[in-house]
Design a protein around this motif. Structure first.
Motif, PDB file in Angstrom:
ATOM      1  N   UNK A  58     -11.062  -9.641  12.772  1.00  0.00           N
ATOM      2  CA  UNK A  58     -11.847  -8.965  13.795  1.00  0.00           C
ATOM      3  C   UNK A  58     -11.259  -9.307  15.148  1.00  0.00           C
ATOM      4  N   UNK A  59     -11.013  -8.274  15.954  1.00  0.00           N
ATOM      5  CA  UNK A  59     -10.443  -8.485  17.276  1.00  0.00           C
ATOM      6  C   UNK A  59     -11.112  -7.610  18.307  1.00  0.00           C
ATOM      7  N   UNK A  60     -10.919  -7.954  19.546  1.00  0.00           N
ATOM      8  CA  UNK A  60     -11.524  -7.213  20.645  1.00  0.00           C
ATOM      9  C   UNK A  60     -10.451  -6.450  21.386  1.00  0.00           C
ATOM     10  N   UNK A  61     -10.660  -5.141  21.567  1.00  0.00           N
ATOM     11  CA  UNK A  61      -9.778  -4.294  22.374  1.00  0.00           C
ATOM     12  C   UNK A  61     -10.494  -3.987  23.686  1.00  0.00           C
ATOM     13  N   UNK A  62      -9.879  -3.179  24.502  1.00  0.00           N
ATOM     14  CA  UNK A  62     -10.461  -2.839  25.806  1.00  0.00           C
ATOM     15  C   UNK A  62     -11.818  -2.146  25.668  1.00  0.00           C
ATOM     16  N   UNK A  63     -11.912  -1.152  24.771  1.00  0.00           N
ATOM     17  CA  UNK A  63     -13.127  -0.336  24.699  1.00  0.00           C
ATOM     18  C   UNK A  63     -14.020  -0.642  23.504  1.00  0.00           C
ATOM     19  N   UNK A  64     -13.472  -1.209  22.444  1.00  0.00           N
ATOM     20  CA  UNK A  64     -14.266  -1.473  21.245  1.00  0.00           C
ATOM     21  C   UNK A  64     -13.642  -2.628  20.464  1.00  0.00           C
ATOM     22  N   UNK A  65     -14.078  -2.792  19.235  1.00  0.00           N
ATOM     23  CA  UNK A  65     -13.560  -3.856  18.375  1.00  0.00           C
ATOM     24  C   UNK A  65     -12.601  -3.264  17.346  1.00  0.00           C
ATOM     25  N   UNK A  66     -11.652  -4.066  16.908  1.00  0.00           N
ATOM     26  CA  UNK A  66     -10.739  -3.682  15.837  1.00  0.00           C
ATOM     27  C   UNK A  66     -11.084  -4.515  14.613  1.00  0.00           C
ATOM     28  N   UNK A  67     -11.265  -3.850  13.490  1.00  0.00           N
ATOM     29  CA  UNK A  67     -11.506  -4.525  12.228  1.00  0.00           C
ATOM     30  C   UNK A  67     -10.325  -4.203  11.333  1.00  0.00           C
ATOM     31  N   UNK A  68      -9.539  -5.220  11.015  1.00  0.00           N
ATOM     32  CA  UNK A  68      -8.337  -5.035  10.199  1.00  0.00           C
ATOM     33  C   UNK A  68      -8.575  -5.683   8.838  1.00  0.00           C
ATOM     34  N   UNK A  69      -8.469  -4.874   7.802  1.00  0.00           N
ATOM     35  CA  UNK A  69      -8.672  -5.336   6.435  1.00  0.00           C
ATOM     36  C   UNK A  69      -7.312  -5.369   5.762  1.00  0.00           C
ATOM     37  N   UNK A  70      -6.927  -6.544   5.316  1.00  0.00           N
ATOM     38  CA  UNK A  70      -5.648  -6.673   4.629  1.00  0.00           C
ATOM     39  C   UNK A  70      -5.893  -6.630   3.121  1.00  0.00           C
ATOM     40  N   UNK A  71      -5.126  -5.766   2.438  1.00  0.00           N
ATOM     41  CA  UNK A  71      -5.316  -5.572   1.009  1.00  0.00           C
ATOM     42  C   UNK A  71      -4.010  -5.821   0.253  1.00  0.00           C
ATOM     43  N   UNK A  72      -4.174  -6.089  -1.026  1.00  0.00           N
ATOM     44  CA  UNK A  72      -3.042  -6.230  -1.959  1.00  0.00           C
ATOM     45  C   UNK A  72      -3.276  -5.196  -3.047  1.00  0.00           C
ATOM     46  N   UNK A  73      -2.322  -4.276  -3.221  1.00  0.00           N
ATOM     47  CA  UNK A  73      -2.451  -3.200  -4.196  1.00  0.00           C
ATOM     48  C   UNK A  73      -1.388  -3.382  -5.275  1.00  0.00           C
ATOM     49  N   UNK A  74      -1.837  -3.425  -6.521  1.00  0.00           N
ATOM     50  CA  UNK A  74      -0.924  -3.568  -7.655  1.00  0.00           C
ATOM     51  C   UNK A  74      -0.905  -2.257  -8.433  1.00  0.00           C
ATOM     52  N   UNK A  75       0.293  -1.800  -8.772  1.00  0.00           N
ATOM     53  CA  UNK A  75       0.474  -0.540  -9.489  1.00  0.00           C
ATOM     54  C   UNK A  75       0.871  -0.837 -10.941  1.00  0.00           C
ATOM     55  N   UNK A  76      -0.025  -0.597 -11.913  1.00  0.00           N
ATOM     56  CA  UNK A  76       0.323  -0.832 -13.319  1.00  0.00           C
ATOM     57  C   UNK A  76       1.055   0.349 -13.949  1.00  0.00           C
ATOM     58  N   UNK A  77       1.246   1.413 -13.222  1.00  0.00           N
ATOM     59  CA  UNK A  77       1.837   2.647 -13.737  1.00  0.00           C
ATOM     60  C   UNK A  77       3.364   2.604 -13.721  1.00  0.00           C
ATOM     61  N   UNK A  78       4.018   3.396 -14.589  1.00  0.00           N
ATOM     62  CA  UNK A  78       5.489   3.450 -14.591  1.00  0.00           C
ATOM     63  C   UNK A  78       6.049   4.393 -13.528  1.00  0.00           C
ATOM     64  N   UNK A  79       5.230   4.870 -12.635  1.00  0.00           N
ATOM     65  CA  UNK A  79       5.661   5.758 -11.556  1.00  0.00           C
ATOM     66  C   UNK A  79       5.132   5.203 -10.232  1.00  0.00           C
ATOM     67  N   UNK A  80       5.788   5.524  -9.115  1.00  0.00           N
ATOM     68  CA  UNK A  80       5.313   5.007  -7.822  1.00  0.00           C
ATOM     69  C   UNK A  80       4.006   5.673  -7.405  1.00  0.00           C
ATOM     70  N   UNK A  81       3.194   4.927  -6.674  1.00  0.00           N
ATOM     71  CA  UNK A  81       1.943   5.458  -6.127  1.00  0.00           C
ATOM     72  C   UNK A  81       2.110   5.694  -4.637  1.00  0.00           C
ATOM     73  N   UNK A  82       1.648   6.845  -4.191  1.00  0.00           N
ATOM     74  CA  UNK A  82       1.639   7.137  -2.767  1.00  0.00           C
ATOM     75  C   UNK A  82       0.171   7.287  -2.384  1.00  0.00           C
ATOM     76  N   UNK A  83      -0.351   6.311  -1.649  1.00  0.00           N
ATOM     77  CA  UNK A  83      -1.767   6.287  -1.293  1.00  0.00           C
ATOM     78  C   UNK A  83      -1.957   6.601   0.184  1.00  0.00           C
ATOM     79  N   UNK A  84      -2.929   7.433   0.459  1.00  0.00           N
ATOM     80  CA  UNK A  84      -3.252   7.779   1.837  1.00  0.00           C
ATOM     81  C   UNK A  84      -4.232   6.762   2.406  1.00  0.00           C
ATOM     82  N   UNK A  85      -3.968   6.304   3.608  1.00  0.00           N
ATOM     83  CA  UNK A  85      -4.892   5.379   4.251  1.00  0.00           C
ATOM     84  C   UNK A  85      -6.239   6.045   4.510  1.00  0.00           C
ATOM     85  N   UNK A  86      -6.249   7.359   4.651  1.00  0.00           N
ATOM     86  CA  UNK A  86      -7.502   8.069   4.937  1.00  0.00           C
ATOM     87  C   UNK A  86      -8.463   8.079   3.755  1.00  0.00           C
TER      88      UNK A  86
END
Length: 171
Positions: A58-86
């Motif tokens: 959690x951090x403070x910016x000029x106008x609001x707060x920033x919440x940064x969530x750090x994740x670890x994603x594991x792919x069990x599939x035999x093909x690459x995953x392309x994930x959208x942040x949205x």
């Protein structure tokens, strides 16, 4: 008091202190394990991955707060995953929805190699201060949610540019 009674009182005090510290350590370890537990995600299209929360900053910016969530994603599939942040949506206690920032260093998509791991992917959200008055959740798949912050209110006392990191839900 005689010497024997003093030693008995001292032994009881040391025992109570040790039990209290042991209990506190057990509770904190349990909270950290709950926060970083593995979540298996399956989508309607058959894409599977395993997601773990690693930390929340959690951090403070000029106008609001920033919440940064750090994740670890594991792919069990035999093909690459392309994930959208949205597809990772933050929701606060008022049911306000926040999409991750995809400007600057954050790209809209991230890729996980076949049978590989994306170790330190960061989802960054700009949120107002009233978002911390209750629980905060993160949508990690089409029907999967994970709790990031416990329902107790949190009043951030941060100056602009200051950050604090949590590795548990109680903050």
């Amino acid at each position: 008091m005689n010497r024997r009674l003093q030693m008995l009182v001292g032994l009881v005090a040391v025992t109570l202190i040790a039990l209290s510290l042991g209990g506190l350590a057990w509770v904190r370890t349990r909270e950290a394990r709950l926060f970083s537990q593995a979540h298996t995600v399956s989508t309607y299209s058959g894409t599977n991955y395993v997601l773990r929360l690693t930390e929340t900053t959690l951090g403070r910016a000029e106008t609001n707060y920033l919440l940064m969530v750090q994740i670890r994603v594991q792919n069990p599939n035999p093909f690459p995953l392309k994930l959208s942040r949205k597809h990772f949506i933050l929701v606060d206690h008022d049911k306000d929805y926040y999409l991750p920032n995809t400007t600057g260093t954050q790209t809209e998509w991230f890729t996980v190699p076949p049978r590989g791991v994306a170790e330190r992917e960061t989802l960054s959200f700009a949120v107002p201060a009233d978002s911390f008055a209750g629980s905060i959740g993160l949508q990690i798949g089409q029907i999967y949610w994970v709790l990031i912050k416990h329902p107790a209110p949190y009043e951030p006392d941060l100056r602009v540019g200051e950050f604090v990191t949590f590795r548990r839900r109680h903050w």
